[in-house]
Design a protein around this motif. Structure first.
Motif, short mmCIF file in Angstrom:
data_model
loop_
_atom_site.label_atom_id
_atom_site.label_comp_id
_atom_site.label_asym_id
_atom_site.label_seq_id
_atom_site.Cartn_x
_atom_site.Cartn_y
_atom_site.Cartn_z
N GLY A 18 4.09 -5.85 7.69
CA GLY A 18 3.99 -5.04 8.89
C GLY A 18 5.02 -3.93 8.98
N TRP A 19 5.72 -3.65 7.90
CA TRP A 19 6.74 -2.61 7.89
C TRP A 19 6.33 -1.48 6.96
CZ3 TRP A 19 12.04 -2.51 9.71
CH2 TRP A 19 12.35 -3.55 10.59
N ASP A 20 6.82 -0.27 7.27
CA ASP A 20 6.66 0.91 6.42
C ASP A 20 8.03 1.24 5.84
OD1 ASP A 20 4.03 1.12 7.19
OD2 ASP A 20 4.36 2.80 8.56
N GLN A 31 0.85 -1.19 0.00
CA GLN A 31 0.00 0.00 0.00
C GLN A 31 0.89 1.25 0.00
OE1 GLN A 31 -2.10 -0.59 3.62
NE2 GLN A 31 -3.46 -2.15 2.79
N ILE A 32 0.30 2.38 -0.35
CA ILE A 32 1.04 3.63 -0.43
C ILE A 32 0.83 4.45 0.84
CG2 ILE A 32 1.35 5.76 -1.76
CD1 ILE A 32 2.13 3.27 -3.30
N LEU A 33 1.94 4.96 1.40
CA LEU A 33 1.85 5.88 2.54
C LEU A 33 1.34 7.23 2.05
CD1 LEU A 33 5.22 5.37 4.44
CD2 LEU A 33 2.98 4.64 5.16
N GLN A 34 0.41 7.82 2.79
CA GLN A 34 -0.13 9.11 2.38
C GLN A 34 -0.11 10.15 3.50
OE1 GLN A 34 -3.95 8.06 0.80
NE2 GLN A 34 -3.07 7.51 -1.18
N LEU A 56 6.96 10.86 8.91
CA LEU A 56 7.78 11.32 10.03
C LEU A 56 8.18 10.17 10.94
CD1 LEU A 56 5.94 14.64 10.91
CD2 LEU A 56 8.10 14.36 9.69
N ALA A 57 7.27 9.22 11.15
CA ALA A 57 7.59 8.06 11.97
C ALA A 57 8.70 7.23 11.32
CB ALA A 57 6.35 7.21 12.19
N ALA A 58 8.65 7.08 10.01
CA ALA A 58 9.70 6.34 9.30
C ALA A 58 11.04 7.08 9.37
CB ALA A 58 9.29 6.10 7.85
N ALA A 59 10.98 8.40 9.37
CA ALA A 59 12.22 9.18 9.43
C ALA A 59 12.92 9.02 10.78
CB ALA A 59 11.91 10.66 9.18
N VAL A 91 16.82 4.72 1.99
CA VAL A 91 15.65 3.93 2.36
C VAL A 91 15.46 4.03 3.87
CG1 VAL A 91 14.58 1.64 2.33
CG2 VAL A 91 16.09 2.32 0.47
N GLN A 92 14.28 4.46 4.28
CA GLN A 92 13.92 4.51 5.69
C GLN A 92 12.91 3.39 5.93
OE1 GLN A 92 12.32 8.46 5.89
NE2 GLN A 92 14.30 9.36 6.32
#
Length: 150
Positions: A111-113, A35-38, A44-47, A59-60
Motif C-alpha cells: 500500500g506504499w509508493d 508495480q511501476i509508477l508511471q 508529485l504525491a510522493a515528493a 528515497v521518497q
C-alpha cells in the motif's frame, strides 16, 4: 549461431548470494506485487511525503489512501540531468531498478509508493552491496515510528 555457455557459479562468487535471495520460492509467494509508477501525479504525491537520503540515492515514500488504487507496492525511478548524460542516467536507473526488485518485496510495505532518485556519480559507481544496504536502511527509517519535535 549458438549462444555462449555460462560458466558455473562457484560458492566464493559474491553474485551467488544476490541471485539466491531473489530466487527463494517461499519469499516470492508471500511478497506483495511490485508495480511501476508511471503517472506524474504519483511522483508529485510522493515528493510531498516522507523522504530519506542515503549516500547513493534519495528515497521518497508515501502511504496511499484507502480509496486509491489496489494494494501492492509501487515504485518509480528518476535521475536528473545532474547525474550525467543519457548513458550515465540509464546506468543509474538500471541499478536502482535492480535493488528495488531485490529489496522492496522484502522490506517495502504493502500500500506504499516509493520513488528512488539517483545521485550524481554515487548511484552508478557505489558498490552494489552497499547500494542495496542503503535502500534497506532508508526503508527502515521511513517506516520507523515518527517522533515529535519539541
Amino acid at each position: 549461431m549458438t549462444p555462449p555457455s555460462t560458466p558455473p557459479v562457484s560458492d566464493a562468487d559474491p553474485r551467488a548470494s544476490v541471485s539466491a535471495v531473489s530466487s527463494c520460492p517461499q519469499e516470492a509467494s508471500a511478497a506483495p506485487k511490485v508495480q511501476i509508477l508511471q503517472k506524474r501525479s504519483d511522483f508529485l504525491a510522493a515528493a510531498r511525503a516522507r523522504r530519506q537520503g542515503t549516500p547513493a540515492m534519495l528515497v521518497q515514500a508515501r502511504r496511499r489512501a484507502p480509496d486509491e488504487a489496489a494494494s501492492g507496492i509501487r515504485v518509480g525511478f528518476t535521475c536528473s540531468k545532474k547525474v550525467g548524460n543519457a548513458v550515465a542516467r540509464n546506468r543509474a536507473k538500471r541499478r536502482l531498478r535492480e535493488i528495488a526488485r531485490l529489496e522492496l518485496a522484502l522490506h517495502g510495505h504493502d500500500g506504499w509508493d516509493y520513488v528512488l532518485i539517483g545521485r550524481k556519480d554515487a548511484t552508478a559507481e557505489r558498490d552494489f552491496l552497499l547500494l542495496r544496504q542503503d535502500l534497506v536502511e532508508a526503508l527502515q527509517k521511513l517506516h520507523a515510528p515518527r517522533t515529535r519535535r519539541s
